[in-house]
Design a protein around this motif. Structure first.
Motif, PDB file in Angstrom:
ATOM      1  N   GLU A  77      -1.977  -2.768  -5.340  1.00 15.51           N
ATOM      2  CA  GLU A  77      -2.087  -1.535  -4.527  1.00 15.51           C
ATOM      3  C   GLU A  77      -3.542  -1.049  -4.560  1.00 15.51           C
ATOM      4  OE1 GLU A  77      -1.595   1.998  -2.490  1.00 15.51           O
ATOM      5  OE2 GLU A  77      -2.564   1.863  -4.447  1.00 15.51           O
ATOM      6  N   PRO A  78      -4.161  -0.863  -3.384  1.00 20.56           N
ATOM      7  CA  PRO A  78      -5.613  -0.644  -3.345  1.00 20.56           C
ATOM      8  C   PRO A  78      -6.102   0.584  -4.112  1.00 20.56           C
ATOM      9  CG  PRO A  78      -4.748  -1.087  -1.141  1.00 20.56           C
ATOM     10  CD  PRO A  78      -3.569  -0.987  -2.044  1.00 20.56           C
ATOM     11  N   TYR A  79      -5.408   1.723  -3.976  1.00 24.18           N
ATOM     12  CA  TYR A  79      -5.889   2.933  -4.667  1.00 24.18           C
ATOM     13  C   TYR A  79      -5.762   2.769  -6.181  1.00 24.18           C
ATOM     14  CZ  TYR A  79      -6.388   7.709  -6.274  1.00 24.18           C
ATOM     15  OH  TYR A  79      -6.804   8.835  -6.956  1.00 24.18           O
ATOM     16  N   ARG A 133      -5.691   0.017  -7.816  1.00 18.24           N
ATOM     17  CA  ARG A 133      -6.661  -0.995  -8.278  1.00 18.24           C
ATOM     18  C   ARG A 133      -8.043  -0.369  -8.494  1.00 18.24           C
ATOM     19  NH1 ARG A 133      -5.557  -4.557  -4.772  1.00 18.24           N
ATOM     20  NH2 ARG A 133      -7.291  -4.267  -3.345  1.00 18.24           N
ATOM     21  N   ASP A 154      -6.952  -8.306  -7.545  1.00 14.94           N
ATOM     22  CA  ASP A 154      -5.873  -8.194  -6.573  1.00 14.94           C
ATOM     23  C   ASP A 154      -4.897  -9.344  -6.827  1.00 14.94           C
ATOM     24  OD1 ASP A 154      -4.370  -7.489  -4.393  1.00 14.94           O
ATOM     25  OD2 ASP A 154      -5.872  -8.019  -2.892  1.00 14.94           O
ATOM     26  N   SER A 212       0.873   6.163  -5.012  1.00 10.37           N
ATOM     27  CA  SER A 212      -0.203   5.697  -5.900  1.00 10.37           C
ATOM     28  C   SER A 212      -1.040   6.873  -6.406  1.00 10.37           C
ATOM     29  CB  SER A 212      -1.087   4.668  -5.191  1.00 10.37           C
ATOM     30  OG  SER A 212      -1.714   5.256  -4.069  1.00 10.37           O
ATOM     31  N   SER A 226       0.875  -1.168   0.000  1.00  9.92           N
ATOM     32  CA  SER A 226       0.000   0.000   0.000  1.00  9.92           C
ATOM     33  C   SER A 226       0.910   1.215   0.000  1.00  9.92           C
ATOM     34  CB  SER A 226      -0.893  -0.026   1.246  1.00  9.92           C
ATOM     35  OG  SER A 226      -1.577   1.199   1.327  1.00  9.92           O
ATOM     36  N   HIS A 227       0.778   2.060  -1.020  1.00 14.64           N
ATOM     37  CA  HIS A 227       1.625   3.245  -1.143  1.00 14.64           C
ATOM     38  C   HIS A 227       0.716   4.442  -1.389  1.00 14.64           C
ATOM     39  CE1 HIS A 227       5.265   0.816  -1.288  1.00 14.64           C
ATOM     40  NE2 HIS A 227       4.711   0.060  -2.215  1.00 14.64           N
ATOM     41  N   PRO A 228       0.097   4.965  -0.317  1.00 15.93           N
ATOM     42  CA  PRO A 228      -0.941   5.985  -0.500  1.00 15.93           C
ATOM     43  C   PRO A 228      -0.477   7.221  -1.275  1.00 15.93           C
ATOM     44  CG  PRO A 228      -0.856   5.228   1.783  1.00 15.93           C
ATOM     45  CD  PRO A 228       0.303   4.601   1.076  1.00 15.93           C
TER      46      PRO A 228
END
Ligand code: SAM
Length: 215
Positions: free
Chosen positions: A71-73, A75, A93, A14, A9-11
């Motif tokens: 990475e959630p954002y 994605r 994911d 990203s 996760s790289h807020p």
């Protein structure tokens, strides 16, 4: 319930990456993306799809793209981009070293600016090879190490040793010999062009754009 994947996760990175790709993507990179996937058909796996900047470039002969993004954002952004794409794209994911496909299921694997960031290139490339059918292609567009012994290479090594670039850039390493790693993973390189791209003074100017076959 399956265990959640322990992905990165790289807020900050990203959001910055998605912004730059949406608003400031250089023309040269857009053209590189177009060439990267030209001529592909069938089932394609895109590893580390980011915010989905490759999606508009897939040719109509591609039956489906499985776009893997941990990475959630990014994605989330890729899911939105997939809805506008001309080909069927499923964003999932996953990690480069554990792709959600069976052996030999893919006609092509696409990586663009990803092999700099995976923790273990050999494991990622072995996994790409596993999911490709014999004769299937790995298409890559990656920034790579400068030739050994050059000043530019020493600069890259310094940048990697400092750890700052990797911290700010989602784990990106700048002195990786990705072309050699692709060959060492057993791919047969059919085409590989060196592309100089990006502002002078940055350690990520030298790129390889290529196609390699899984024997
Ligand atoms: C510089 S961005 C490039 C994104 C996209 N491929 C593009 O060309 O715009 C690097 C991407 O690699 C992804 N990534 C990093 N480590 C990964 C891993 N172990 N497995 C899969 N993707 C990974 C990141 O989440 C990010 O989307």
């Amino acid at each position: 319930m399956p265990e959640p994947l322990a992905g990165p996760s790289h807020p900050l990175f990203s959001r910055a990456w998605a912004f730059v790709m949406r608003r400031l993507e250089p023309q040269q990179l857009r053209e590189g993306r177009e060439q990267l996937v030209a001529g592909l058909a069938g089932t394609v796996v895109e590893v580390g799809a980011g915010s989905g900047s490759m999606f508009p470039h897939y040719p109509r002969e591609v039956a489906r793209v499985i776009a893997v993004e941990p990475e959630p954002y990014l994605r989330e952004q890729a899911i939105a981009a997939a809805a506008d794409a001309a080909v069927a794209i499923e964003v999932v994911d996953g990690m480069a070293d554990a792709l959600p496909l069976g052996d030999g299921e893919a006609d092509a694997v696409v990586v663009s600016l990803v092999l700099c960031s995976v923790p273990d290139q050999a494991a990622a490339l072995a996994e790409a090879r596993r999911v490709l059918r014999p004769g299937g292609e790995l298409r890559y567009y990656e920034h790579v190490a400068e030739p050994r012994g050059t000043r530019a290479r020493r600069y890259q090594e310094l940048v990697d040793r400092s750890g700052l670039w990797a911290r700010a850039g989602g784990g990106c390493r700048v002195a990786r010999e990705t072309g050699d790693a692709i060959r060492a993973a057993g791919f047969v390189v059919e085409r590989e062009d060196e592309v100089m791209f990006g502002p002078r003074g940055t350690p990520v100017r030298r790129h390889l754009a290529g196609a390699a076959v899984r024997p």
